[in-house]
Motif scaffolding. Sequence first.
Motif, mmCIF file in Angstrom:
data_model
loop_
_atom_site.group_PDB
_atom_site.id
_atom_site.type_symbol
_atom_site.label_atom_id
_atom_site.label_comp_id
_atom_site.label_asym_id
_atom_site.label_seq_id
_atom_site.Cartn_x
_atom_site.Cartn_y
_atom_site.Cartn_z
ATOM 1 N N THR A 144 44.316 50.475 38.928
ATOM 2 C CA THR A 144 43.786 49.912 40.176
ATOM 3 C C THR A 144 44.727 48.783 40.609
ATOM 4 O O THR A 144 44.829 47.772 39.925
ATOM 5 N N ASP A 189 45.151 47.952 44.281
ATOM 6 C CA ASP A 189 44.918 47.476 45.644
ATOM 7 C C ASP A 189 44.676 45.974 45.644
ATOM 8 O O ASP A 189 44.151 45.415 44.670
ATOM 9 N N TYR A 244 34.668 49.388 49.349
ATOM 10 C CA TYR A 244 34.811 50.795 49.007
ATOM 11 C C TYR A 244 33.433 51.432 48.935
ATOM 12 O O TYR A 244 32.506 50.865 48.347
ATOM 13 N N ALA A 292 36.619 54.105 43.276
ATOM 14 C CA ALA A 292 37.818 53.321 43.562
ATOM 15 C C ALA A 292 38.002 52.132 42.630
ATOM 16 O O ALA A 292 39.107 51.598 42.545
ATOM 17 N N ASP A 300 42.140 53.414 42.508
ATOM 18 C CA ASP A 300 42.169 53.082 43.934
ATOM 19 C C ASP A 300 43.407 53.694 44.584
ATOM 20 O O ASP A 300 44.127 54.489 43.963
#
Length: 259
Positions: free
Chosen positions: A25, A27, A33, A68, A72
């Motif tokens: 992950t 992001d 999300y 996510a 993600d």
Amino acid sequence: MLVTRIGGPTVLVELESWRILIDPTFDPPGRRYAFALGTSSVKTAGPALTPDEIGPVDLVLVSHDHHADNLDARGRSMLSSAGRVLTTASGARRLSLPHASGLRTGESTLLAGVGRADLQVTATPCRHGPPLSRPLVGDVIGFAIRVAGRPDVALWVSGDTVLTPALHRLVQVLTVDVAIVNAGGVQFGLTGPFRYTMTGSDAVRLIGELRPRVAIPAHYDGWSHFRDGPDGMRAAVRDAPADVRDLIRWLPDGVPVEV
């Protein structure tokens, strides 16, 4: 073994010259999300390292691809550059990558190490919510990794799960060197009192049953749907019996730690 906490469930493990990335992950924080049944969560903390800073990865373990907070957009984009990807059987079909393979609970695969030890990876049981929730929350697995020629589990990754009879049975029969145990106590207002991951006290209880050499808490912070969160995790460790508390290792962000 070198272990680097990156954030959320994302951990880099360096084992026997293998570079293993768990649930990527990457992001930035701030985005909301969507999950199932109209639920959602906001990412509140970003990763300690970027994929470029991490460098080449031999193996990515994705406990599940459809949430996510475990995979993600930026995490998904780096999968194509990894040597191998292991995930659930349904997740491998969705990812549709030539180097992605799927495992069902109890299944194993052997990864040949050219110039290094082979690894056996076995999918371990998870239930990402209350009883009968699997059609809603989807398939999730954990991972037990053994180095060829050694009977014990070098690394166990719990995955996102609540405490279940299957999980209690599993930890009674595993001998584990390093365990990465996800917590957070996920809840959503729309689904009331139901929990979708272990709380800190659940995780500490499981660690006490498993008795690994080292236990590393993971996935307990960085998202708004963690109702138990870091406070619950730290309180549970603080209140644990001394012999259990001594097994637990807190990792700094972004720094490789030998365990």
